[in-house]
Enzyme design. Structure first.
Site, PDB file in Angstrom:
ATOM      1  CG  HIS A 104      -1.893   1.152   1.233  1.00 40.04           C
ATOM      2  ND1 HIS A 104      -2.751   1.399   0.177  1.00 40.04           N
ATOM      3  CD2 HIS A 104      -2.128   2.131   2.149  1.00 40.04           C
ATOM      4  CE1 HIS A 104      -3.492   2.470   0.470  1.00 40.04           C
ATOM      5  NE2 HIS A 104      -3.120   2.928   1.647  1.00 40.04           N
ATOM      6  CG  ASP A 157      -3.944   5.489   3.907  1.00 40.86           C
ATOM      7  OD1 ASP A 157      -4.430   4.869   2.948  1.00 40.86           O
ATOM      8  OD2 ASP A 157      -3.259   4.937   4.780  1.00 40.86           O
ATOM      9  CB  CYS A 159      -2.817   2.589  -2.942  1.00 38.21           C
ATOM     10  SG  CYS A 159      -1.657   1.234  -3.261  1.00 38.21           S
TER      11      CYS A 159
END
Length: 225
Positions: free
Chosen positions: A111, A128, A169
């Site tokens: 991630h 995030d 991501c």
């Protein structure tokens, strides 16, 4: 029939060398690797005058350096890594955060997220796209670098558009970095922080189109796409 070699060099851009395997990542629903983020950060740096060729008020830190700063085994190594960045002279610094805990594993982790230092508000903002999954790793990076900036900056989580799959991501990191760079370059258009611009300009549609945009960018720079 000719078999294409995934290690074929496609483009050299600054210190970044893109391979055919990187194009395959962009052409499929795949996790974005650090080389593609490194390339895109280098492009953003060259296309924003505030970055000043790496010596301006804006700095985008390559993923490998962000990772090393966060995971340096001692303060001496961290100082050696941070000194060339001249962090105390920067007004806006964009770091990547990766959840890889093994410094011996190249391109590890699952991630990506973004940690942004804003001198005007004396704050580090963590963006995030997966519900704060990287919070612990972002705090580690913040703790590692905050003293290089002076003024005891605080840490906060920033509102961030959320991904709906397990592989985009890195694209959210790239899209957010572009929006934040544009906001800074345009005199902080729209307010004292970039959150509104991020909410308006980073979403599923923009992120989905970014794969093709980056492929087109590589081709425009002479890459053998």
């Amino acid at each position: 029939m000719t078999t294409l070699n995934p290690d074929d060099k496609i483009l050299s851009y600054g210190d970044v060398v893109l391979r055919r395997s990187d194009l395959d990542i962009l052409r499929s629903p795949s996790f974005i690797n650090d080389r593609l983020i490194d390339f895109y950060f280098a492009y953003l740096s060259s296309s924003h005058s505030s970055a000043g060729g790496g010596e301006g008020r804006l700095l985008l830190v390559p993923p490998s350096i962000s990772f090393w700063l966060s995971n340096c085994p001692n303060i001496t190594s961290r100082i050696e890594a941070a000194t060339p960045l001249s962090l105390h002279d920067r007004d806006l610094v964009i770091f990547t955060v990766n959840n890889n805990d093994d410094v011996t594993l190249a391109e590890g982790g699952t991630h990506w997220s973004l940690l942004v230092y804003d001198r005007g508000n004396n704050v580090f903002v963590h963006h995030d796209s997966c519900n704060g999954l990287n919070h612990q790793h972002a705090r580690r990076l913040y703790d590692a670098v905050k003293n290089f900036f002076g003024g005891d900056p605080r840490f906060m989580g920033g509102q961030t558009p959320q991904q709906r799959n397990g592989y985009d991501c890195g694209l959210y990191v790239m899209a957010a970095a572009r929006v934040i760079c544009d906001w800074f370059e345009n005199g902080k258009e729209g307010g004292e922080n970039w959150l509104k611009k991020l909410d308006m300009d980073v979403g599923e549609e923009a992120v989905a189109s970014l794969r093709l945009e980056v492929l087109s960018l590589i081709a425009s720079l002479g890459g053998r796409v």
